[in-house]
Design a protein around this motif. Structure first.
Motif, PDB file in Angstrom:
ATOM      1  N   LEU A  84      -8.515  -0.115  -4.052  1.00 47.52           N
ATOM      2  CA  LEU A  84      -8.165   0.618  -2.832  1.00 47.52           C
ATOM      3  C   LEU A  84      -8.471  -0.199  -1.575  1.00 47.52           C
ATOM      4  O   LEU A  84      -7.637  -0.298  -0.671  1.00 47.52           O
ATOM      5  CB  LEU A  84      -8.908   1.951  -2.794  1.00 47.52           C
ATOM      6  N   ALA A  85      -9.662  -0.780  -1.508  1.00 43.38           N
ATOM      7  CA  ALA A  85     -10.030  -1.538  -0.304  1.00 43.38           C
ATOM      8  C   ALA A  85      -9.102  -2.721  -0.078  1.00 43.38           C
ATOM      9  O   ALA A  85      -8.704  -3.011   1.067  1.00 43.38           O
ATOM     10  CB  ALA A  85     -11.479  -2.021  -0.418  1.00 43.38           C
ATOM     11  N   ALA A  86      -8.710  -3.402  -1.151  1.00 41.42           N
ATOM     12  CA  ALA A  86      -7.815  -4.555  -1.025  1.00 41.42           C
ATOM     13  C   ALA A  86      -6.415  -4.127  -0.603  1.00 41.42           C
ATOM     14  O   ALA A  86      -5.744  -4.821   0.184  1.00 41.42           O
ATOM     15  CB  ALA A  86      -7.760  -5.316  -2.350  1.00 41.42           C
ATOM     16  N   ILE A  87      -5.951  -2.991  -1.099  1.00 41.58           N
ATOM     17  CA  ILE A  87      -4.626  -2.486  -0.706  1.00 41.58           C
ATOM     18  C   ILE A  87      -4.626  -2.108   0.767  1.00 41.58           C
ATOM     19  O   ILE A  87      -3.681  -2.420   1.515  1.00 41.58           O
ATOM     20  CB  ILE A  87      -4.240  -1.281  -1.587  1.00 41.58           C
ATOM     21  N   LYS A  88      -5.691  -1.456   1.209  1.00 34.49           N
ATOM     22  CA  LYS A  88      -5.807  -1.115   2.632  1.00 34.49           C
ATOM     23  C   LYS A  88      -5.841  -2.369   3.498  1.00 34.49           C
ATOM     24  O   LYS A  88      -5.230  -2.408   4.571  1.00 34.49           O
ATOM     25  CB  LYS A  88      -7.063  -0.277   2.865  1.00 34.49           C
ATOM     26  N   GLN A  89      -6.536  -3.390   3.041  1.00 33.29           N
ATOM     27  CA  GLN A  89      -6.607  -4.633   3.804  1.00 33.29           C
ATOM     28  C   GLN A  89      -5.246  -5.308   3.876  1.00 33.29           C
ATOM     29  O   GLN A  89      -4.861  -5.860   4.918  1.00 33.29           O
ATOM     30  CB  GLN A  89      -7.623  -5.584   3.186  1.00 33.29           C
ATOM     31  N   ALA A  90      -4.491  -5.251   2.774  1.00 35.68           N
ATOM     32  CA  ALA A  90      -3.134  -5.827   2.783  1.00 35.68           C
ATOM     33  C   ALA A  90      -2.254  -5.115   3.797  1.00 35.68           C
ATOM     34  O   ALA A  90      -1.462  -5.752   4.506  1.00 35.68           O
ATOM     35  CB  ALA A  90      -2.532  -5.729   1.384  1.00 35.68           C
ATOM     36  N   ALA A  91      -2.392  -3.803   3.890  1.00 33.01           N
ATOM     37  CA  ALA A  91      -1.616  -3.044   4.876  1.00 33.01           C
ATOM     38  C   ALA A  91      -2.007  -3.454   6.291  1.00 33.01           C
ATOM     39  O   ALA A  91      -1.134  -3.672   7.154  1.00 33.01           O
ATOM     40  CB  ALA A  91      -1.841  -1.548   4.672  1.00 33.01           C
ATOM     41  N   ALA A  92      -3.305  -3.573   6.541  1.00 30.57           N
ATOM     42  CA  ALA A  92      -3.770  -3.965   7.874  1.00 30.57           C
ATOM     43  C   ALA A  92      -3.296  -5.362   8.240  1.00 30.57           C
ATOM     44  O   ALA A  92      -2.846  -5.615   9.369  1.00 30.57           O
ATOM     45  CB  ALA A  92      -5.302  -3.884   7.928  1.00 30.57           C
ATOM     46  N   ASP A  93      -3.388  -6.291   7.288  1.00 30.86           N
ATOM     47  CA  ASP A  93      -2.966  -7.663   7.552  1.00 30.86           C
ATOM     48  C   ASP A  93      -1.468  -7.745   7.872  1.00 30.86           C
ATOM     49  O   ASP A  93      -1.037  -8.650   8.601  1.00 30.86           O
ATOM     50  CB  ASP A  93      -3.280  -8.549   6.348  1.00 30.86           C
ATOM     51  N   ALA A  94      -0.685  -6.811   7.319  1.00 34.35           N
ATOM     52  CA  ALA A  94       0.754  -6.810   7.569  1.00 34.35           C
ATOM     53  C   ALA A  94       1.125  -6.076   8.853  1.00 34.35           C
ATOM     54  O   ALA A  94       2.306  -6.038   9.221  1.00 34.35           O
ATOM     55  CB  ALA A  94       1.481  -6.175   6.383  1.00 34.35           C
ATOM     56  N   GLY A  95       0.123  -5.483   9.528  1.00 38.71           N
ATOM     57  CA  GLY A  95       0.388  -4.869  10.821  1.00 38.71           C
ATOM     58  C   GLY A  95       0.274  -3.368  10.882  1.00 38.71           C
ATOM     59  O   GLY A  95       0.613  -2.753  11.906  1.00 38.71           O
ATOM     60  N   ALA A  96      -0.228  -2.711   9.822  1.00 37.25           N
ATOM     61  CA  ALA A  96      -0.362  -1.258   9.840  1.00 37.25           C
ATOM     62  C   ALA A  96      -1.433  -0.830  10.839  1.00 37.25           C
ATOM     63  O   ALA A  96      -2.431  -1.524  11.055  1.00 37.25           O
ATOM     64  CB  ALA A  96      -0.722  -0.739   8.454  1.00 37.25           C
ATOM     65  N   LEU A  97      -1.230   0.330  11.448  1.00 36.22           N
ATOM     66  CA  LEU A  97      -2.250   0.916  12.307  1.00 36.22           C
ATOM     67  C   LEU A  97      -3.443   1.374  11.485  1.00 36.22           C
ATOM     68  O   LEU A  97      -4.580   1.341  11.942  1.00 36.22           O
ATOM     69  CB  LEU A  97      -1.676   2.106  13.071  1.00 36.22           C
ATOM     70  N   GLY A  98      -3.172   1.818  10.278  1.00 37.03           N
ATOM     71  CA  GLY A  98      -4.221   2.281   9.383  1.00 37.03           C
ATOM     72  C   GLY A  98      -3.617   2.678   8.065  1.00 37.03           C
ATOM     73  O   GLY A  98      -2.408   2.902   7.948  1.00 37.03           O
ATOM     74  N   CYS A  99      -4.467   2.775   7.049  1.00 34.32           N
ATOM     75  CA  CYS A  99      -4.015   3.078   5.692  1.00 34.32           C
ATOM     76  C   CYS A  99      -5.109   3.878   4.998  1.00 34.32           C
ATOM     77  O   CYS A  99      -6.309   3.593   5.176  1.00 34.32           O
ATOM     78  CB  CYS A  99      -3.720   1.783   4.942  1.00 34.32           C
ATOM     79  N   VAL A 157       4.824  -3.808   6.003  1.00 34.57           N
ATOM     80  CA  VAL A 157       3.664  -3.152   5.395  1.00 34.57           C
ATOM     81  C   VAL A 157       4.022  -2.627   4.002  1.00 34.57           C
ATOM     82  O   VAL A 157       3.215  -2.725   3.063  1.00 34.57           O
ATOM     83  CB  VAL A 157       3.159  -2.013   6.307  1.00 34.57           C
ATOM     84  N   GLN A 158       5.208  -2.076   3.857  1.00 29.00           N
ATOM     85  CA  GLN A 158       5.663  -1.607   2.547  1.00 29.00           C
ATOM     86  C   GLN A 158       5.627  -2.733   1.521  1.00 29.00           C
ATOM     87  O   GLN A 158       5.124  -2.558   0.394  1.00 29.00           O
ATOM     88  CB  GLN A 158       7.083  -1.046   2.655  1.00 29.00           C
ATOM     89  N   ALA A 159       6.131  -3.903   1.890  1.00 28.97           N
ATOM     90  CA  ALA A 159       6.142  -5.037   0.963  1.00 28.97           C
ATOM     91  C   ALA A 159       4.731  -5.479   0.611  1.00 28.97           C
ATOM     92  O   ALA A 159       4.423  -5.752  -0.563  1.00 28.97           O
ATOM     93  CB  ALA A 159       6.927  -6.198   1.581  1.00 28.97           C
ATOM     94  N   ALA A 160       3.850  -5.511   1.610  1.00 30.03           N
ATOM     95  CA  ALA A 160       2.474  -5.957   1.365  1.00 30.03           C
ATOM     96  C   ALA A 160       1.717  -4.967   0.488  1.00 30.03           C
ATOM     97  O   ALA A 160       0.988  -5.363  -0.440  1.00 30.03           O
ATOM     98  CB  ALA A 160       1.752  -6.144   2.698  1.00 30.03           C
ATOM     99  N   MET A 161       1.870  -3.684   0.757  1.00 34.88           N
ATOM    100  CA  MET A 161       1.178  -2.674  -0.040  1.00 34.88           C
ATOM    101  C   MET A 161       1.693  -2.636  -1.473  1.00 34.88           C
ATOM    102  O   MET A 161       0.922  -2.516  -2.434  1.00 34.88           O
ATOM    103  CB  MET A 161       1.323  -1.298   0.610  1.00 34.88           C
ATOM    104  N   THR A 162       3.014  -2.754  -1.618  1.00 34.51           N
ATOM    105  CA  THR A 162       3.600  -2.737  -2.964  1.00 34.51           C
ATOM    106  C   THR A 162       3.101  -3.913  -3.779  1.00 34.51           C
ATOM    107  O   THR A 162       2.760  -3.766  -4.968  1.00 34.51           O
ATOM    108  CB  THR A 162       5.136  -2.750  -2.872  1.00 34.51           C
ATOM    109  N   ALA A 163       3.026  -5.082  -3.149  1.00 37.92           N
ATOM    110  CA  ALA A 163       2.518  -6.264  -3.857  1.00 37.92           C
ATOM    111  C   ALA A 163       1.055  -6.078  -4.249  1.00 37.92           C
ATOM    112  O   ALA A 163       0.649  -6.413  -5.375  1.00 37.92           O
ATOM    113  CB  ALA A 163       2.682  -7.502  -2.986  1.00 37.92           C
ATOM    114  N   ALA A 164       0.249  -5.513  -3.354  1.00 37.11           N
ATOM    115  CA  ALA A 164      -1.166  -5.311  -3.654  1.00 37.11           C
ATOM    116  C   ALA A 164      -1.366  -4.280  -4.750  1.00 37.11           C
ATOM    117  O   ALA A 164      -2.214  -4.457  -5.637  1.00 37.11           O
ATOM    118  CB  ALA A 164      -1.908  -4.891  -2.392  1.00 37.11           C
ATOM    119  N   VAL A 165      -0.576  -3.219  -4.713  1.00 36.91           N
ATOM    120  CA  VAL A 165      -0.658  -2.212  -5.781  1.00 36.91           C
ATOM    121  C   VAL A 165      -0.279  -2.835  -7.118  1.00 36.91           C
ATOM    122  O   VAL A 165      -0.907  -2.572  -8.147  1.00 36.91           O
ATOM    123  CB  VAL A 165       0.235  -1.002  -5.456  1.00 36.91           C
ATOM    124  N   GLY A 166       0.734  -3.684  -7.106  1.00 35.14           N
ATOM    125  CA  GLY A 166       1.114  -4.372  -8.336  1.00 35.14           C
ATOM    126  C   GLY A 166      -0.003  -5.239  -8.884  1.00 35.14           C
ATOM    127  O   GLY A 166      -0.216  -5.323 -10.104  1.00 35.14           O
TER     128      GLY A 166
END
Length: 308
Positions: free
Chosen positions: A240-255, A277-286
């Motif tokens: 979870l923490a890594a997925i949230k970080q991937a979202a933040a790194d891609a420009g999300a306001l929060g996750c 952000v969708q692409a980054a989160m999907t990759a991290a979830v994978g």
């Protein structure tokens, strides 16, 4: 009319800082319910898309329980039979039980021309939500019926407050190949909260609402923090923490978790950022969860459940 079909969208609830009080709908996916008139009672004709897992017994199905409450509220002498088409994955954190209940009461309201208020529809749908989730929280039901970003000041009797949505604000939702039952996720929360955690949550919620009113994306971003539910549920979603970080790194306001999870949501300042952000989160979830992943990019939909 002898039959009416209604659609109700997926919803994201909690929104990190608003446990049990904040929620919004997506434009898609969602559930559909077709209602037809029968002489009396409430019955389930069939359910499609659930793999045979949801109860066909009208006393145990969220949609039929909600409809029974609506018919009783208006003293309708006839009954309704329901056909459910599940477009939402089960135990996903996307308000599946709420969508079925909301679509059902909207369809039956239209079927009999009851003209029920949104508050009445929420109250009746909550009867089904209680059955499906083990508690009567309205942070999925209310946005599913009202549309837009809402704050539930009180679930019963419903006191629902519509909040402004700044231009450009876009949601990303990623549903990993996991299931988490809401009742089990709620059991992890316990009955007490540390005062320091509660104070921080209240502060974040107030700042989030103010940020919405002023269109201040930086303040919204600072406020998207959950000190109540997410820390106790984090173990349910690997990485979870890594997925949230991937979202933040891609420009999300929060996750954070959508509802009780396992789906995750992110808020973004624009549609283009949301795609990244969708692409980054999907990759991290994978990477951390694997399996089949579903993802959606949507504005915070202004419309909720409706007849189609």
């Amino acid at each position: 009319m002898t039959t009416v079909t209604a659609f109700a969208p997926a919803t994201v609830s909690n929104l990190a800082c608003g446990f049990d009080v904040l929620g919004f709908p997506l434009e898609a996916p969602g559930d559909e319910v077709t209602a037809r008139v029968i002489p009396s009672g409430v019955q389930i004709d069939d359910i499609l898309g659930d793999g045979g897992r949801l109860p066909r017994d009208a006393a145990r199905n969220t949609a039929s329980v909600a409809v029974r409450a609506l018919l009783d509220a208006f003293g309708v002498p006839r009954g309704a039979a329901l056909m459910l088409r599940k477009g939402l994955p089960l135990s996903s954190g996307l308000g599946g039980s709420a969508a079925s209940a909301a679509a059902a009461v909207v369809a039956v309201d239209g079927l009999f021309g009851l003209g029920a208020s949104l508050e009445t529809l929420v109250a009746c749908a909550l009867e089904g939500e209680w059955l499906g989730a083990g508690s009567a929280h309205a942070d999925n039901i209310a946005p599913c019926l009202y549309g837009g970003l809402v704050l539930v000041r009180r679930p019963s009797p419903p006191d629902i407050i519509r909040l402004p949505v700044p231009e450009g604000l876009t949601a990303v939702v990623v549903h990993p190949d996991l299931e988490i039952e809401t009742s089990k996720a709620r059991a992890l929360l316990g009955e007490t909260v540390r005062l320091a955690d509660a104070v921080r949550q209240w502060a974040n919620l107030g700042a989030f609402v103010d940020g919405l009113h002023r269109g201040d994306f930086a303040q919204i971003a600072r406020s998207l923090e959950d000190t109540i539910a997410e820390p106790r549920r984090a173990s349910l979603v690997p990485g979870l923490a890594a997925i949230k970080q991937a979202a933040a790194d891609a420009g999300a306001l929060g996750c954070s978790l959508s509802g009780s999870g396992p789906s995750l949501f992110a808020l973004c300042a624009s549609h283009d950022l949301a795609l990244a952000v969708q692409a980054a989160m999907t990759a991290a979830v994978g990477t951390y969860i694997g399996g089949s992943t579903q993802s959606y990019v949507s504005p915070l939909a202004a419309r909720g459940a409706r007849i189609i």
